[in-house]
Design a protein around this motif. Structure first.
Motif, PDB file in Angstrom:
ATOM      1  N   SER A 386       0.977  -1.100  -0.080  1.00  0.00           N
ATOM      2  CA  SER A 386      -0.244  -0.180  -0.031  1.00  0.00           C
ATOM      3  C   SER A 386       0.756   1.232   0.172  1.00  0.00           C
ATOM      4  N   THR A 387       0.459   2.270   0.271  1.00  0.00           N
ATOM      5  CA  THR A 387       1.038   3.796   0.369  1.00  0.00           C
ATOM      6  C   THR A 387       1.606   3.611   1.341  1.00  0.00           C
ATOM      7  N   ILE A 388       2.273   4.798   1.948  1.00  0.00           N
ATOM      8  CA  ILE A 388       2.717   4.680   3.030  1.00  0.00           C
ATOM      9  C   ILE A 388       1.492   5.688   3.881  1.00  0.00           C
ATOM     10  N   HIS A 389       0.845   6.391   3.331  1.00  0.00           N
ATOM     11  CA  HIS A 389      -0.105   7.262   3.245  1.00  0.00           C
ATOM     12  C   HIS A 389      -1.235   6.340   3.337  1.00  0.00           C
ATOM     13  N   ARG A 390      -1.989   5.420   3.009  1.00  0.00           N
ATOM     14  CA  ARG A 390      -3.254   4.583   3.337  1.00  0.00           C
ATOM     15  C   ARG A 390      -2.309   3.776   4.370  1.00  0.00           C
ATOM     16  N   LEU A 391      -1.126   3.582   4.508  1.00  0.00           N
ATOM     17  CA  LEU A 391      -1.040   2.272   5.773  1.00  0.00           C
ATOM     18  C   LEU A 391      -0.700   3.368   7.134  1.00  0.00           C
ATOM     19  N   LEU A 392      -0.273   4.175   7.214  1.00  0.00           N
ATOM     20  CA  LEU A 392      -1.428   4.652   8.458  1.00  0.00           C
ATOM     21  C   LEU A 392      -2.321   5.215   8.654  1.00  0.00           C
ATOM     22  N   LYS A 393      -3.264   5.014   7.956  1.00  0.00           N
ATOM     23  CA  LYS A 393      -4.878   6.152   7.594  1.00  0.00           C
ATOM     24  C   LYS A 393      -4.664   7.495   7.972  1.00  0.00           C
ATOM     25  N   PHE A 394      -4.966   7.495   7.585  1.00  0.00           N
ATOM     26  CA  PHE A 394      -5.195   9.245   7.693  1.00  0.00           C
ATOM     27  C   PHE A 394      -6.859   9.514   8.392  1.00  0.00           C
ATOM     28  N   ASN A 395      -6.819  10.014   9.266  1.00  0.00           N
ATOM     29  CA  ASN A 395      -8.139  10.344   9.979  1.00  0.00           C
ATOM     30  C   ASN A 395      -8.783  11.697   9.550  1.00  0.00           C
ATOM     31  N   PRO A 396      -9.885  12.664   8.907  1.00  0.00           N
ATOM     32  CA  PRO A 396     -10.383  13.224   8.055  1.00  0.00           C
ATOM     33  C   PRO A 396     -10.567  14.105   9.368  1.00  0.00           C
ATOM     34  N   GLU A 397     -11.206  13.245  10.617  1.00  0.00           N
ATOM     35  CA  GLU A 397     -11.902  14.232  11.467  1.00  0.00           C
ATOM     36  C   GLU A 397     -10.721  14.866  12.817  1.00  0.00           C
ATOM     37  N   SER A 398      -9.955  14.346  13.198  1.00  0.00           N
ATOM     38  CA  SER A 398      -8.743  14.396  13.922  1.00  0.00           C
ATOM     39  C   SER A 398      -7.098  15.515  12.842  1.00  0.00           C
ATOM     40  N   GLY A 399      -7.636  14.993  11.668  1.00  0.00           N
ATOM     41  CA  GLY A 399      -6.391  15.581  10.923  1.00  0.00           C
ATOM     42  C   GLY A 399      -5.036  15.161  11.648  1.00  0.00           C
ATOM     43  N   ARG A 400      -5.250  13.725  12.373  1.00  0.00           N
ATOM     44  CA  ARG A 400      -3.896  13.128  11.913  1.00  0.00           C
ATOM     45  C   ARG A 400      -4.270  11.103  11.345  1.00  0.00           C
ATOM     46  N   PHE A 401      -2.776  11.017  11.061  1.00  0.00           N
ATOM     47  CA  PHE A 401      -2.626   9.692  11.036  1.00  0.00           C
ATOM     48  C   PHE A 401      -3.461   8.804  12.027  1.00  0.00           C
ATOM     49  N   ARG A 589      -1.397  16.734  -5.361  1.00  0.00           N
ATOM     50  CA  ARG A 589      -1.931  17.221  -4.321  1.00  0.00           C
ATOM     51  C   ARG A 589      -2.053  16.214  -3.777  1.00  0.00           C
ATOM     52  N   ASN A 590      -1.557  16.142  -2.347  1.00  0.00           N
ATOM     53  CA  ASN A 590      -2.366  14.873  -0.997  1.00  0.00           C
ATOM     54  C   ASN A 590      -3.733  15.628  -0.980  1.00  0.00           C
ATOM     55  N   ASP A 591      -4.882  14.387  -0.963  1.00  0.00           N
ATOM     56  CA  ASP A 591      -5.528  15.239  -0.813  1.00  0.00           C
ATOM     57  C   ASP A 591      -6.417  14.015   0.964  1.00  0.00           C
ATOM     58  N   TYR A 592      -6.063  13.903   1.864  1.00  0.00           N
ATOM     59  CA  TYR A 592      -6.308  12.754   3.002  1.00  0.00           C
ATOM     60  C   TYR A 592      -8.076  12.835   3.243  1.00  0.00           C
ATOM     61  N   ASP A 593      -8.805  13.699   2.545  1.00  0.00           N
ATOM     62  CA  ASP A 593     -10.266  14.283   2.751  1.00  0.00           C
ATOM     63  C   ASP A 593     -10.431  12.850   1.445  1.00  0.00           C
ATOM     64  N   LYS A 594     -10.231  12.854   0.392  1.00  0.00           N
ATOM     65  CA  LYS A 594     -10.841  12.197  -0.806  1.00  0.00           C
ATOM     66  C   LYS A 594      -9.464  10.203  -1.111  1.00  0.00           C
ATOM     67  N   GLY A 595      -8.628  10.564   0.012  1.00  0.00           N
ATOM     68  CA  GLY A 595      -7.991   9.187   0.007  1.00  0.00           C
ATOM     69  C   GLY A 595      -7.271   9.081  -1.195  1.00  0.00           C
ATOM     70  N   VAL A 596      -7.120  10.027  -2.224  1.00  0.00           N
ATOM     71  CA  VAL A 596      -6.474  10.208  -3.178  1.00  0.00           C
ATOM     72  C   VAL A 596      -5.316  11.044  -3.105  1.00  0.00           C
ATOM     73  N   PHE A 597      -3.537  10.610  -3.488  1.00  0.00           N
ATOM     74  CA  PHE A 597      -2.477  11.513  -3.493  1.00  0.00           C
ATOM     75  C   PHE A 597      -1.812  11.906  -4.054  1.00  0.00           C
ATOM     76  N   ASN A 598      -0.901  12.666  -4.176  1.00  0.00           N
ATOM     77  CA  ASN A 598       0.286  12.914  -5.426  1.00  0.00           C
ATOM     78  C   ASN A 598       0.824  12.502  -6.197  1.00  0.00           C
ATOM     79  N   GLY A 599      -0.008  12.109  -7.069  1.00  0.00           N
ATOM     80  CA  GLY A 599       1.659  11.420  -8.226  1.00  0.00           C
ATOM     81  C   GLY A 599       0.248  10.288  -8.466  1.00  0.00           C
ATOM     82  N   ASP A 600      -1.288   9.705  -8.146  1.00  0.00           N
ATOM     83  CA  ASP A 600      -2.041   8.971  -8.231  1.00  0.00           C
ATOM     84  C   ASP A 600      -2.582   9.244  -9.549  1.00  0.00           C
ATOM     85  N   LEU A 601      -2.891   8.258 -10.122  1.00  0.00           N
ATOM     86  CA  LEU A 601      -3.541   7.472 -12.038  1.00  0.00           C
ATOM     87  C   LEU A 601      -4.494   7.133 -11.971  1.00  0.00           C
ATOM     88  N   GLY A 602      -5.691   8.048 -12.834  1.00  0.00           N
ATOM     89  CA  GLY A 602      -6.951   7.530 -12.815  1.00  0.00           C
ATOM     90  C   GLY A 602      -7.579   7.629 -13.832  1.00  0.00           C
TER      91      GLY A 602
END
Length: 730
Positions: A386-401, A589-602
């Protein structure tokens, strides 16, 4: 300057980025319609205006009025009131509802809406929920209108105005006039120049401490985002801020001292005085401390048994002695760095490490900085990643991993590939989520470009000398006659490349190209050549270039591919481009709320016209983008070499031209060549290639990680013979 009264009859064009608009209006007292142009993004069909502007003759579009200022004018006749209310400006008001409201209140309609909106309940047949929605829309429309009129002269575009209104709501105007510099920090799309222009217009003095503070923080942020620096020498900061703000050094110095006294900034002696933010100081200090504890102070773990015969049988492959040593070092040390170029067997080593750890019942997690890099590990190493960001699991409500020092990752070993892409903030976040007895195995290519984000993490860790580093020398693809790998090695060592005559079956194809127009044509031909195997939006084929501008820059290449290869109709148009269904796009750019990050292709899936939402499918994860979020997306048929870092593609088309001279370097060229897995088509010429190979410019970034590591690993000095008892060291 002439002043006109007009009613908007048709919208011709509005730029979502700049706010520039073209409208057809009917001037009061005139029979024919006229075209008006300017920052008019707030207008709607049916609006009544008082405009100030000069008439001009456009060579292509004819007569038009360039609007320098406009004000909204309330219509006075019944039909005008209905048309204005039903123009779409007020959410919840259609033609029928507008007619009811106008019939009930007559000429007093606007006074009621803005001053006594609760009286809407008097309108026959108007539901309470509809009345409440209209009240909210009228209030928001008034604030948005006033904000637009106030900010338009400073070049603030429509999307940015919407962002400001969404952020501050009814308080938007008061916040803008009270402290316009906060827009830099809180509103994407507002830089220092725009905020400063607004501030000067509302009376902020040139030497106002608020202005000087904003200039200092802006320069530090620019150094971080554009150069990857985590600090700036104080003298340089004073000099550049004085130039930016057009004030004396002494004025900047006085404000800087107050920021240091209040703890908003930090000063370190290196030995010259340097300035950095408290966050950047914390990131590198804490990272160095955690690295030391992982390497030396972690809880002792039972040394895993290594049965290479079993590994060979399970994986159906045999490791070289060099690879065996890398596996042994990785599973026996708490922290290991493995570095090597393409084709040196890094993926094989990952597979062997995982197999050894599984045999010893040691849980392992595998990650990479980007989604593409993680997917490549899954495909080649046959393990979940997984990506590092998804591994750490960002919580949009707290603004923290979710995973941090209090809730570490449930793993005995964490393997991170493509570590050259890891920046200082990601390193800090990852280390915080590791328990003291977790093994960390770092794998990357030290010769690639550094991370897009600030810092130079992999090189600093290797240069420190405090961690076991395995250098992979043998290149298996080179042994197999891979010209991609051969030339990558030659680029890396500064040697001339092997440029054979074009052979469609070779893995390295050189097509001599000098002019940008020729490069554009060649890219089109190559895409048609490989279209059967790799469709135009395939993730397996990627066009790379160093620059965005130019006749064969990234922007023009994307436009060409979209026009020539994507037959779908346009979903929406923007000044910098347009989107179609099936377009290949990249998150920027990293968007923790949407769960997509800089460089992701769609891939663009569709467009909801009612909700004005663009839908993008990121490997099964569908994300919706509102109009003011589209800056986070770009077409990705062609991308920059920096953006491609960490990814590999079956086929890479690399455009490297003389027009790109100021961007060319050995490190950039090496990173580009090593993105190709099976075939590289290089569009260039011998002189440009030689210039790139000769120009070695290892990125020197201002970081403190190396110094902090030396401080952490340095032996503690002996206690002074003071005769007093020594207290605990905290």
């Amino acid at each position: 300057m002439p002043v006109y009264k007009a009613r908007v009859s048709r919208k011709i064009f509005v730029s979502q980025e700049t706010g520039f608009g073209v409208f057809l209006v009917r001037l009061e007292g005139a029979r024919e319609s006229r075209v008006i142009v300017g920052n008019l993004h707030a207008l709607s069909v049916g609006d009544f205006l008082e405009i100030e502007g000069e008439e001009s003759e456009h060579p292509r579009f004819g007569r038009q009025i360039k609007v320098s200022r406009f004000d909204f004018v309330r219509p006075e006749d019944a039909e005008g009131i209905v048309r204005y209310l039903a123009s779409g400006r007020f959410k919840g008001i259609g033609r029928k509802t507008a007619q009811r409201i106008a019939d009930h209140f007559g000429p007093a309609t606007f006074a009621v809406l803005e001053e006594q909106p609760e009286r809407l309940r008097e309108v026959p047949g108007l539901k309470r929920t509809a009345a409440a929605a209209i009240q909210e829309g009228v209030r928001g429309s008034r604030v948005l209108r006033d904000l637009t009129v106030r900010l338009t002269p400073f070049g603030v575009g429509q999307e940015t105005v919407y962002r400001i209104h969404r952020e501050f709501g009814d308080l938007a105007m008061a916040m803008v006039e009270g402290d316009p510099y906060q827009l830099i920090e809180r509103i994407r799309g507002v830089g220092f120049k725009v905020a400063d222009a607004i501030a000067r217009a509302v009376g902020v003095a040139r030497t106002d401490p608020q202005r000087l503070r904003a200039g200092i923080l802006f320069h530090l942020q620019q150094a971080e985002s554009q150069r990857g620096d985590l600090f700036v020498p104080r003298d340089e900061l004073l000099q550049k801020c004085a130039w930016l703000l057009d004030v004396d050094d002494a004025d900047v110095f006085a404000v800087l001292q107050r920021l240091l006294e209040r703890g908003e900034l930090r000063l370190v002696e290196l030995p010259e005085a340097c300035i950095l933010t408290p966050q950047n100081e914390l990131i590198e200090t804490a990272a160095a401390r955690r690295l030391r504890r992982l390497a030396l102070d972690g809880a002792a773990a039972e040394e895993p048994a290594v049965d290479f015969a079993s590994v060979f049988a399970t994986l159906a492959l045999e490791l070289t002695e060099e690879q065996k040593q890398a596996v042994l070092a990785a599973v026996r040390n708490r922290l290991t760095v493995i570095t090597g170029g393409p084709g040196t067997g890094k993926t094989t080593i990952i597979r062997a490490i995982i197999e050894v750890l599984r045999a010893n019942r040691r849980p392992v997690l595998v990650a990479a900085p980007t989604g593409r890099a993680a997917k490549r590990i899954e495909e080649s190493a046959f393990c979940q990643a997984s990506t590092i960001h998804r591994l750490l699991k960002f919580n949009p409500e707290s603004g923290r991993f979710v995973h941090d020092a209090r809730n570490p990752l449930p793993a005995g070993t964490v393997i991170v590939d493509e570590f050259s892409m890891v920046d200082s903030f990601v390193l800090f976040s990852l280390l915080q989520a590791l328990s003291d007895d977790t093994q960390l195995i770092i794998i990357g290519d030290k010769d690639q470009l550094p991370s897009v984000g600030p810092g130079n993490v992999l090189r600093d860790m290797i240069a420190s000398g405090y961690f076991p580093v395995i250098y992979l020398q043998r290149n298996f693809r080179q042994d197999q006659g891979s010209l991609i790998v051969e030339n990558a090695c030659r680029v890396n060592s500064g040697e001339p490349l092997l440029l054979p005559k074009p052979d469609p079956d070779a893995d390295f194809v050189f097509l001599r190209v000098r002019e940008e127009a020729q490069a554009l044509e060649k890219v089109e031909r190559v895409l048609r050549r490989y279209g059967a195997e790799h469709p135009f939006n395939s993730p397996g084929l990627q066009v790379l270039a160093p620059m965005y501008r130019g006749d064969a820059g990234i922007d023009r290449l994307n436009q060409m591919v979209q026009e020539k290869f994507n037959p779908e109709p346009l979903l929406l148009r923007r000044e910098k481009g347009a989107f179609k269904r099936l377009d290949k796009v990249m998150q920027t750019r990293n968007d923790y709320d949407k769960g997509v990050f800089n460089g992701d292709l769609g891939i663009v899936e569709g467009y909801d016209a009612g909700g004005r939402l663009l839908r993008v499918d990121f490997d099964g994860w569908v994300v919706e983008y509102a109009a003011d979020e589209l800056d986070d997306l770009s077409l990705a048929y062609a991308v920059s070499i920096h953006k491609a870092q960490g990814s590999e593609y079956d086929v890479v088309v690399l455009s490297l031209l003389g027009a790109h001279a100021r961007m060319l370097s050995r490190e950039l060229f090496y990173t580009a060549v090593t993105r190709a897995r099976r075939r590289l088509i290089l569009l260039s010429d011998e002189e440009t290639i030689a210039r790139a190979v000769a120009n070695s410019q290892p990125v020197q970034r201002r970081t403190l990680l190396l110094q902090r590591l030396r401080e952490e690993f340095a032996p503690a000095p002996p206690p002074e013979p003071s005769g007093r008892p020594q207290g605990p060291v905290v």
